[in-house]
Design an enzyme around this catalytic site. Structure first.
Site, PDB file in Angstrom:
ATOM      1  N   ASP A 184      46.345  45.063  47.724  1.00  0.00           N
ATOM      2  CA  ASP A 184      45.740  43.676  47.354  1.00  0.00           C
ATOM      3  C   ASP A 184      44.208  43.920  48.375  1.00  0.00           C
ATOM      4  O   ASP A 184      43.977  44.188  49.408  1.00  0.00           O
ATOM      5  CB  ASP A 184      46.138  42.539  48.198  1.00  0.00           C
ATOM      6  CG  ASP A 184      45.513  41.391  47.816  1.00  0.00           C
ATOM      7  OD1 ASP A 184      44.239  41.106  47.622  1.00  0.00           O
ATOM      8  OD2 ASP A 184      46.158  40.176  48.307  1.00  0.00           O
ATOM      9  N   HIS A 185      43.142  43.969  47.252  1.00  0.00           N
ATOM     10  CA  HIS A 185      41.746  44.439  47.995  1.00  0.00           C
ATOM     11  C   HIS A 185      41.154  43.379  48.806  1.00  0.00           C
ATOM     12  O   HIS A 185      40.082  43.471  49.498  1.00  0.00           O
ATOM     13  CB  HIS A 185      40.928  44.890  46.973  1.00  0.00           C
ATOM     14  CG  HIS A 185      39.643  45.727  47.166  1.00  0.00           C
ATOM     15  ND1 HIS A 185      39.521  46.320  48.565  1.00  0.00           N
ATOM     16  CD2 HIS A 185      39.061  46.663  46.477  1.00  0.00           C
ATOM     17  CE1 HIS A 185      38.662  47.208  48.574  1.00  0.00           C
ATOM     18  NE2 HIS A 185      38.387  47.402  47.311  1.00  0.00           N
TER      19      HIS A 185
END
Length: 456
Positions: A427-428
């Protein structure tokens, strides 16, 4: 007479499918005897009985989807019949219960499951309807079944308010044949629909309907439609929520795992691992736990409501498992605190339980990071989707023999090696590219040279 309502087995579930009844009408049961297997959105759950007595009615059929709080079985526990005669309890829709104002409802409290407060709405009570001739007011209040062949409705009611009366096997037959029970004329006593009624209705429908050709594919097989429910429905909802909420980034890395393969061969000969199933996934799991300690962002969650990133204090390692019912992701709590033998044992127990369909909802809650092994299907890699609530998932591919360059300078040569592809999705919002890359490189380093574990 005691009734057992479908409880919430955990996690705030609102409905479940009836899979298999373990008891039949007339069976004598004891407290904690298994009554039924149900399928929730997460797993198969066995429900024990809170009563001892004799089964008097199964109120729902196998295959039915039932809301939490719905009566599913009645048991004669010797306390007396407070629900009227047996005919009025053959179906959940016909079940009624007389209660004095302010009387508290009897709610069984069993270890392991129970209804969560506020998780379901109580259905409004209905007063029982007398069907005995000669009772005061009976002629005015009783529902009289329509005579066979009559075109005059028995009661003046809308179709949506008609409550049919049929035993569970008859309901299942009607469901399988696509027959609407509200359109079937009952011939049984007290307006109960029988098996013959359903078959007659089916024959009448087939005689009056135009023939329909089945949809046939080019292969000659008929088209099949599979209901979206249970684990498949839950998986679909979770994957859509994850894919369209968390901005996914996936990185790939090809790794020489020859040393890990050789290490597994040596470990299998040690007494501590006798009887344990040692696979590359065990070493990958240990590598993930060690690498997560150096990059805690991969073992964290995005809490949008609180506006915080939660760094978890332990690694609850999820293991994606393919089962006949679909994909489930149970987890090993505090996997980072287990030694290799303990981790191997926990992993084997987890997978066997999942494949048997016995994973409990609690075992799939609270995961912090996940491993999915696509290599068992002969696949090199893929782009895994995050398990909702987690920030990283590692896919391990098949181990194959490939030509690999080893050595440096004049010692450089090409030799056959055991090679695996790793794919990390993260998850950036939570994990930066540098952090994700460092974690993936650490896992690869541990698998290519297990001795580097001493440095972590």
């Amino acid at each position: 007479m005691a009734e057992f309502k479908l409880p919430d087995p955990g996690e705030g579930l609102v409905e479940a499918d009836i899979v298999t009844w373990r008891v039949a009408v007339g069976d004598r049961i004891e407290v904690n005897d298994i009554l039924v297997e149900i399928e929730t959105a997460k797993s198969i759950v066995e429900l024990p009985s809170p009563f001892a007595g004799t089964v008097t009615a199964l109120l729902v059929a196998e295959g039915d989807t039932v809301e939490v709080g719905t009566p599913i079985i009645t048991v004669d526990d010797g306390t007396g019949d407070s629900h009227g005669d047996a005919v009025t309890t053959v179906a959940a829709e016909e079940h009624t219960e007389a209660a004095e104002p302010g009387e508290s409802e009897r709610t069984p409290n069993l270890v392991g499951y129970g209804a969560i407060a506020g998780s379901s709405k109580r259905r409004p009570r209905r007063q029982p309807v007398s069907v005995h001739a000669g009772e005061a007011g009976g002629a005015a209040s009783a529902v009289v079944p329509e005579p066979v062949g009559s075109s005059v409705p028995a009661v003046n009611a809308t179709a949506s308010s008609i409550k049919v009366r049929a035993k569970p096997p008859v309901r299942k037959l009607a469901k399988d044949r696509g027959i609407d029970l509200t359109s079937v004329t009952p011939s049984g006593p007290d307006g109960i629909i029988t098996r013959d009624d359903v078959l007659s209705a089916e024959s009448a429908t087939a005689a009056g309907a135009a023939p329909v050709e089945p949809t046939v594919t080019r292969s000659g097989l008929s088209e099949q439609r599979i209901p979206i429910k249970g684990v498949r429905k839950a998986t679909a909802q979770a994957m859509v929520a994850s894919a369209f909420t968390a901005p996914h980034v996936t990185e790939w890395l090809e790794v020489d795992v020859t040393a890990s393969v050789e290490q597994l061969d040596r470990l299998r000969k040690r007494r501590e691992f006798a009887g344990l199933r040692l696979s590359p996934t065990v070493l990958a799991a240990k590598a993930v736990c060690l690498a997560a300690a150096r990059t805690p962002q991969v073992n964290s969650s995005w809490d949008a409501d609180a506006g915080e990133i939660v760094l978890h204090g332990q690694v609850n390692l999820g293991i994606a498992a393919a089962t006949p019912r679909g994909l489930v992701v149970p987890n090993i709590p505090a996997a980072d605190r287990l030694d290799l033998a303990e981790l191997a044992r926990a992993l084997d127990d987890l997978v066997q339980t999942a494949r048997a369909g016995r994973t409990q909802p609690a075992q799939m809650a609270g995961g912090t990071i996940t491993i999915t092994n696509v290599g068992v299907f002969g696949v090199d890699g893929g782009t895994p989707i995050l398990n909702p609530g987690e920030s990283a998932i590692l896919a391990t591919g098949a181990i194959t023999r490939k030509p690999w360059v080893v050595g440096t300078g004049d010692e450089e040569r090409i030799v056959p090696r055991s090679v695996m592809t790793l794919a990390l999705s993260f998850d950036h919002r939570v994990v930066d590219g540098e952090q994700g890359s460092r974690f993936l490189a650490d896992v690869a380093r541990l698998l290519s040279d297990p001795a580097t574990a001493f440095l972590y």
